[in-house]
Design a protein around this motif. Structure first.
Motif, PDB file in Angstrom:
ATOM      1  N   THR A 117       0.820  -1.212   0.000  1.00  0.00           N
ATOM      2  CA  THR A 117       0.000   0.000   0.000  1.00  0.00           C
ATOM      3  C   THR A 117       0.854   1.263   0.000  1.00  0.00           C
ATOM      4  O   THR A 117       0.587   2.215  -0.720  1.00  0.00           O
ATOM      5  CB  THR A 117      -0.923  -0.001   1.237  1.00  0.00           C
ATOM      6  N   ALA A 118       1.916   1.237   0.808  1.00  0.00           N
ATOM      7  CA  ALA A 118       2.695   2.460   1.023  1.00  0.00           C
ATOM      8  C   ALA A 118       3.645   2.777  -0.117  1.00  0.00           C
ATOM      9  O   ALA A 118       3.850   3.922  -0.473  1.00  0.00           O
ATOM     10  CB  ALA A 118       3.479   2.345   2.326  1.00  0.00           C
ATOM     11  N   GLU A 119       4.261   1.742  -0.706  1.00  0.00           N
ATOM     12  CA  GLU A 119       5.324   1.995  -1.684  1.00  0.00           C
ATOM     13  C   GLU A 119       4.924   1.642  -3.118  1.00  0.00           C
ATOM     14  O   GLU A 119       5.753   1.676  -4.019  1.00  0.00           O
ATOM     15  CB  GLU A 119       6.575   1.216  -1.284  1.00  0.00           C
ATOM     16  N   ASP A 120       3.673   1.307  -3.296  1.00  0.00           N
ATOM     17  CA  ASP A 120       3.190   0.978  -4.634  1.00  0.00           C
ATOM     18  C   ASP A 120       4.008  -0.147  -5.267  1.00  0.00           C
ATOM     19  O   ASP A 120       4.323  -0.115  -6.452  1.00  0.00           O
ATOM     20  CB  ASP A 120       3.204   2.223  -5.528  1.00  0.00           C
ATOM     21  N   VAL A 121       4.403  -1.111  -4.426  1.00  0.00           N
ATOM     22  CA  VAL A 121       5.154  -2.275  -4.904  1.00  0.00           C
ATOM     23  C   VAL A 121       4.200  -3.461  -4.914  1.00  0.00           C
ATOM     24  O   VAL A 121       3.537  -3.744  -3.915  1.00  0.00           O
ATOM     25  CB  VAL A 121       6.360  -2.568  -4.002  1.00  0.00           C
ATOM     26  N   ASN A 122       4.154  -4.165  -6.028  1.00  0.00           N
ATOM     27  CA  ASN A 122       3.232  -5.285  -6.145  1.00  0.00           C
ATOM     28  C   ASN A 122       3.841  -6.534  -5.522  1.00  0.00           C
ATOM     29  O   ASN A 122       4.738  -7.158  -6.093  1.00  0.00           O
ATOM     30  CB  ASN A 122       2.907  -5.535  -7.621  1.00  0.00           C
ATOM     31  N   VAL A 123       3.385  -6.852  -4.327  1.00  0.00           N
ATOM     32  CA  VAL A 123       3.893  -8.049  -3.641  1.00  0.00           C
ATOM     33  C   VAL A 123       2.751  -9.039  -3.404  1.00  0.00           C
ATOM     34  O   VAL A 123       2.812  -9.870  -2.520  1.00  0.00           O
ATOM     35  CB  VAL A 123       4.556  -7.667  -2.308  1.00  0.00           C
ATOM     36  N   SER A 124       1.701  -8.914  -4.194  1.00  0.00           N
ATOM     37  CA  SER A 124       0.509  -9.730  -3.977  1.00  0.00           C
ATOM     38  C   SER A 124       0.790 -11.223  -4.097  1.00  0.00           C
ATOM     39  O   SER A 124       0.213 -12.025  -3.362  1.00  0.00           O
ATOM     40  CB  SER A 124      -0.595  -9.325  -4.968  1.00  0.00           C
ATOM     41  N   GLU A 125       1.678 -11.608  -5.014  1.00  0.00           N
ATOM     42  CA  GLU A 125       1.992 -13.041  -5.168  1.00  0.00           C
ATOM     43  C   GLU A 125       2.667 -13.580  -3.923  1.00  0.00           C
ATOM     44  O   GLU A 125       2.377 -14.697  -3.469  1.00  0.00           O
ATOM     45  CB  GLU A 125       2.875 -13.251  -6.394  1.00  0.00           C
TER      46      GLU A 125
END
Length: 323
Positions: free
Chosen positions: A26-34
């Motif tokens: 949420t904070a860094e706009d990094v996609n770590v969903s996987e």
């Protein structure tokens, strides 16, 4: 914030990592969903594996978890038109046991049970679910009312035991518990009891002399607490600081699985993955379904049949395997 038990430390660490990744996403706009999805799968399996092999002492900790649903939550979610009735008409009111008439899925019933409270103030107010004589005498009054109007009685048991204070003893604690137990056993209306957390000593039995005794998967039910048993059997060890309560819990066979095998209870209600404290809504719904099913089985029995069934049930306990 979720409260973790001692044996849940690996689960806490893994779920902590998941929460950190969610904040990063949420904070860094990094996609770590996987990665979050992968860790969630690991966490679910870890919870499942952990709760599949709980010791009896660990089950005791789960049964006492502060976030498990209490009487007020069950009433709020399962019952309509609940009218709390107060006082024993002899001495006073006891907030450790609450009860009154209500509507349960289209039926008029009498519901009563222990209320432990959820924070410091409410726990003190309800005396941690430890009833005094007036609580048991109030229960007798409510059960007599239920019998008069042919209402099924639903009791929710969650207490470490009856209050052992001087005032309670002076006002006839033992007699009140015995008379309440007698009333349960002799009632001409259907009685269904559910051990939802702790079922401790005579304080629990007084509300559990039922036609059907149900028990949550991770609840406990015993003649004395593991700590109390340990202090009696291993006095020297206790004085040296050795914790023998886990040994006592194993010896007393206090789990729902033990008690079903011994025919002390009639049915186990499965809990959501990780215990009722992780998903109270689902736990409450499952309790409601189990109670509804058992009321349906009992509602057409006559008062004499109910008393006879209850008598035979309790006289059978301890005779398994005997000629």
């Amino acid at each position: 914030m979720r409260t973790y038990l001692d044996f849940e430390k690996p689960i806490a660490e893994l779920e902590g990592r998941i929460n950190d990744l969610r904040q990063m996403d949420t904070a860094e706009d990094v996609n770590v969903s996987e990665e979050i999805k992968r860790l969630e799968g690991r966490a679910e399996k870890l919870v499942s594996d952990t709760y599949a092999k709980l010791t009896r002492w660990q089950k005791t900790s789960v049964a006492r978890h502060a976030a498990r649903p209490h009487f007020r939550e069950y009433v709020a979610d399962l019952f309509e038109d609940f009218t709390p009735l107060s006082g024993d008409r002899a001495y006073g009111e006891d907030l450790a046991i609450l009860g009154g008439p209500a509507r349960f899925r289209g039926r008029s019933v009498m519901v009563l049970g222990h209320e432990k409270g959820h924070d410091t103030d409410s726990r003190l107010k309800h005396n941690f679910g430890m009833a005094r004589p007036e609580g048991y005498r109030k229960s007798i009054r409510l059960m007599e009312m239920a019998e008069r109007f042919n209402l099924p009685v639903i009791t929710l048991v969650d207490t470490p035991g009856a209050y052992p204070g001087l005032g309670a003893e002076e006002r006839g604690q033992a007699e009140a518990i015995a008379t309440c137990t007698e009333k349960c056993l002799g009632l001409g209306a259907p009685v269904i009891s559910v051990i939802v957390g702790e079922g401790g000593s005579g304080g629990a039995v007084a509300l559990a002399g039922a036609n059907r005794v149900l028990m949550f998967e991770h609840a406990v039910y015993s003649v004395i607490s593991p700590e109390g048993c340990a202090s009696i059997l291993w006095k020297d060890a206790a004085s040296k600081g050795d914790n023998k309560a886990p040994d006592a819990a194993e010896a007393m066979r206090i789990s729902a699985q033990d008690l079903l095998e011994l025919k002390v209870i009639d049915e186990i209600i499965s809990e959501p993955l990780g215990g009722a404290h992780r998903d109270p809504k689902t736990a409450i719904e499952r309790l409601g379904d189990a109670v509804e099913h058992n009321i349906h089985d009992l509602e057409n029995m006559s008062p004499d049949e109910l008393r006879r069934q209850r008598r035979e049930k309790f006289l059978t306990i301890g005779r398994n395997g005997l000629a």
